[in-house]
Scaffold this motif. Structure first.
Motif, mmCIF file in Angstrom:
data_model
loop_
_atom_site.group_PDB
_atom_site.id
_atom_site.type_symbol
_atom_site.label_atom_id
_atom_site.label_comp_id
_atom_site.label_asym_id
_atom_site.label_seq_id
_atom_site.Cartn_x
_atom_site.Cartn_y
_atom_site.Cartn_z
ATOM 1 N N TRP A 1 -7.663 32.678 92.254
ATOM 2 C CA TRP A 1 -6.698 33.739 91.939
ATOM 3 C C TRP A 1 -5.653 33.334 90.904
ATOM 4 N N THR A 2 -5.496 32.066 90.617
ATOM 5 C CA THR A 2 -4.456 31.654 89.668
ATOM 6 C C THR A 2 -4.814 31.987 88.215
ATOM 7 N N TYR A 3 -6.102 31.955 87.882
ATOM 8 C CA TYR A 3 -6.502 32.086 86.477
ATOM 9 C C TYR A 3 -6.255 33.469 85.873
ATOM 10 N N THR B 1 -0.856 44.816 87.366
ATOM 11 C CA THR B 1 -1.925 44.984 88.355
ATOM 12 C C THR B 1 -2.582 43.683 88.779
ATOM 13 N N VAL B 2 -2.216 42.577 88.157
ATOM 14 C CA VAL B 2 -2.848 41.317 88.539
ATOM 15 C C VAL B 2 -2.510 40.939 89.981
ATOM 16 N N MET B 3 -1.302 41.261 90.436
ATOM 17 C CA MET B 3 -0.954 40.952 91.816
ATOM 18 C C MET B 3 -1.724 41.817 92.809
ATOM 19 N N VAL C 1 -5.173 40.177 98.072
ATOM 20 C CA VAL C 1 -5.961 39.919 99.278
ATOM 21 C C VAL C 1 -6.225 38.423 99.418
ATOM 22 N N SER C 2 -6.619 37.764 98.327
ATOM 23 C CA SER C 2 -6.867 36.316 98.373
ATOM 24 C C SER C 2 -5.592 35.540 98.671
ATOM 25 N N ILE C 3 -4.485 35.956 98.051
ATOM 26 C CA ILE C 3 -3.216 35.266 98.272
ATOM 27 C C ILE C 3 -2.746 35.449 99.711
ATOM 28 N N SER C 4 -2.847 36.682 100.230
ATOM 29 C CA SER C 4 -2.393 36.942 101.601
ATOM 30 C C SER C 4 -3.237 36.205 102.625
ATOM 31 N N HIS C 5 -4.532 36.063 102.361
ATOM 32 C CA HIS C 5 -5.382 35.282 103.262
ATOM 33 C C HIS C 5 -4.990 33.805 103.235
#
Length: 450
Positions: free
Chosen positions: A199-201, A56-58, A63-67
């Motif tokens: 979002w990486t952490y 579920t981390v993805m 949303v942050s990654i897609s932005h």
């Protein structure tokens, strides 16, 4: 020595008793005593937590990654669904390997694989050129799915051999309920890390958590079970039990299974049940972030899974209690599954009419709580119909159950891109859920097939 002898006699009497009932399987391995069962179930609970935290981390971070990388809904749906491409390919392999070589080693190897890949996913994404970011994200999630596909068939194999039939529903429900705790972990810690440090952490923390689980489990359970498994008296008992209850061939009688209508009811019911669950799991964060932008991620990523955790425990307890009270296994499995599908389908249908954040959260929470009953219905039914081959058969069943992960999740993204309506997605999911319930109620069984 007296304590060990008493424990051996208890195990023997339980095993002998388990072979007297027509609907119950003959265990081919020594069942865990009460203490060891509790320790293993606790360990599997946290393994399920690691699994779902990594899964579920993805969705939490998407949303942050897609932005950041300018992905549209179709791109987002492709990345989210790529996990299930890998998840579907290793189910049968995982079950066969667990039945053949032992589930403990397969579970440990799987956790190592998906934890390491989860840790390196942000490193790979950030090191990629812009044109290859989506492709590399898809590859990482696909490989995580491959390793996670080994897990549930392995625990089905393990529990079918080590847990008595009257305890299986609660044992499987408790072990698999770690998924809700893992989702909670990602929802709370992951959302806070996402908001404050990026979002990486969340990926790094979950990867470390998984590797720590492997180290602890090897030191305290697996190594111990290999070196201090039994006293000499207990070893003699095992040899005697093997003579009385010889282990079956690992060659699954597939043709006999394929000719049984109840088996196809399990396949179809698993497909429909996981269609509902995976769409909610993958798209719930996006729904709340887009529909209610002021909502806090740590609330809508936490509340539904916090409620579903005790509901899953209750469903397992209720299922086993009904069997002990004299209800047939067939009736109990159908009753529990009907609660799951009818409840989830009903509240998903009404999601289309929710206009406030509070009502939408309450409705979604209730739908997910009912989904939790699925683990004491169809999911554990594999151990009823094929107890000696539970790993391999569950692998095939869960392969069908993994298909909605990439087909359903992608279709949901496509519908959102085309129709711009969440009602279409919720109504479609509700219909699929209820269809699966009807099929299993009509044709399912709790009796042994092979």
């Amino acid at each position: 020595m007296n304590a060990n002898f008493s424990e051996c006699n208890d195990d023997r009497s339980l095993l002998l008793a388990s072979g007297k009932k027509s609907e119950e399987s003959v265990l081919t391995y020594e069942p865990w005593n009460r203490f060891r069962r509790r320790v293993w179930l606790t360990a599997l609970f946290f393994a399920g937590a690691v699994l779902y935290a990594a899964r579920t981390v993805m969705p939490v971070c998407i949303v942050s990654i897609s932005h950041q990388y300018n992905w549209n809904k179709t791109d987002t749906g492709t990345v989210l669904s790529s996990f299930f491409w890998g998840y579907a390919t290793t189910q049968i392999l995982g079950g066969y390997m667990a039945d053949r070589f032992g589930a403990e080693a397969i579970i440990s190897g799987a956790v190592i694989g998906w934890s390491a890949l989860t840790f390196v996913t942000p490193l790979i994404i950030q090191a990629s050129s812009h044109s290859f970011v989506r492709r590399n994200a898809i590859i990482c999630r696909l490989l995580v799915g491959c390793f996670q596909g080994l897990y549930y068939p392995s625990i089905s194999s393990l529990l079918s051999k080590r847990v008595l039939p009257v305890d299986r529903a609660f044992s499987f429900s408790f072990a698999s309920s770690g998924s809700h705790f893992g989702t909670l972990l990602t929802g709370i810690v992951g959302s806070l890390l996402l908001d404050y440090v990026g979002w990486t952490y969340p990926f790094y923390c979950i990867g470390i958590f998984g590797m720590a689980w492997v180290g602890i489990i090897h030191y305290h359970l697996i190594d111990e079970s290999h070196t201090l498994h039994m006293s000499s008296s207990k070893k003699n008992l095992t040899e005697e039990l093997e003579k009385e209850f010889p282990q079956p061939s690992i060659n699954v009688p597939w043709m006999k299974l394929f000719k049984a209508v109840p088996f196809w009811a399990v396949i179809f019911g698993q497909f429909c049940g996981t269609w509902t669950f995976f769409i909610l799991l993958s798209w719930l964060p996006t729904y709340f972030q887009e529909t209610f932008p002021e909502a806090k991620g740590w609330v809508f990523n936490v509340v539904p899974w916090a409620v579903s955790l005790p509901c899953q425990w209750f469903s397992g307890w209720l299922s086993d209690k009904m069997i002990v009270k004299g209800y047939s296994t067939t009736f109990v499995r159908k009753f529990i599954q009907s609660i799951s599908c009818c409840g989830a389908g009903f509240f998903l249908f009404f999601m289309s009419y929710m206009s406030s954040y509070e009502s939408a959260l309450a409705c979604m929470t209730t739908a997910i709580a009912f989904c939790a009953f699925h683990h004491s219905g169809i999911s554990v039914n594999v151990q009823d119909i094929a107890p000696d081959y539970a790993g391999s058969v569950y692998g095939l069943v869960n392969t069908a159950g993994a298909i909605p992960g990439f087909v359903g999740v992608y279709i949901a993204g496509y519908l959102l891109e085309s129709w711009r309506s969440w009602s279409v997605v919720f109504n479609m999911t509700s219909a699929v859920c209820l269809t699966g319930c009807i099929a299993f109620t009509m044709f399912g069984t709790g009796q042994r097939i092979i």
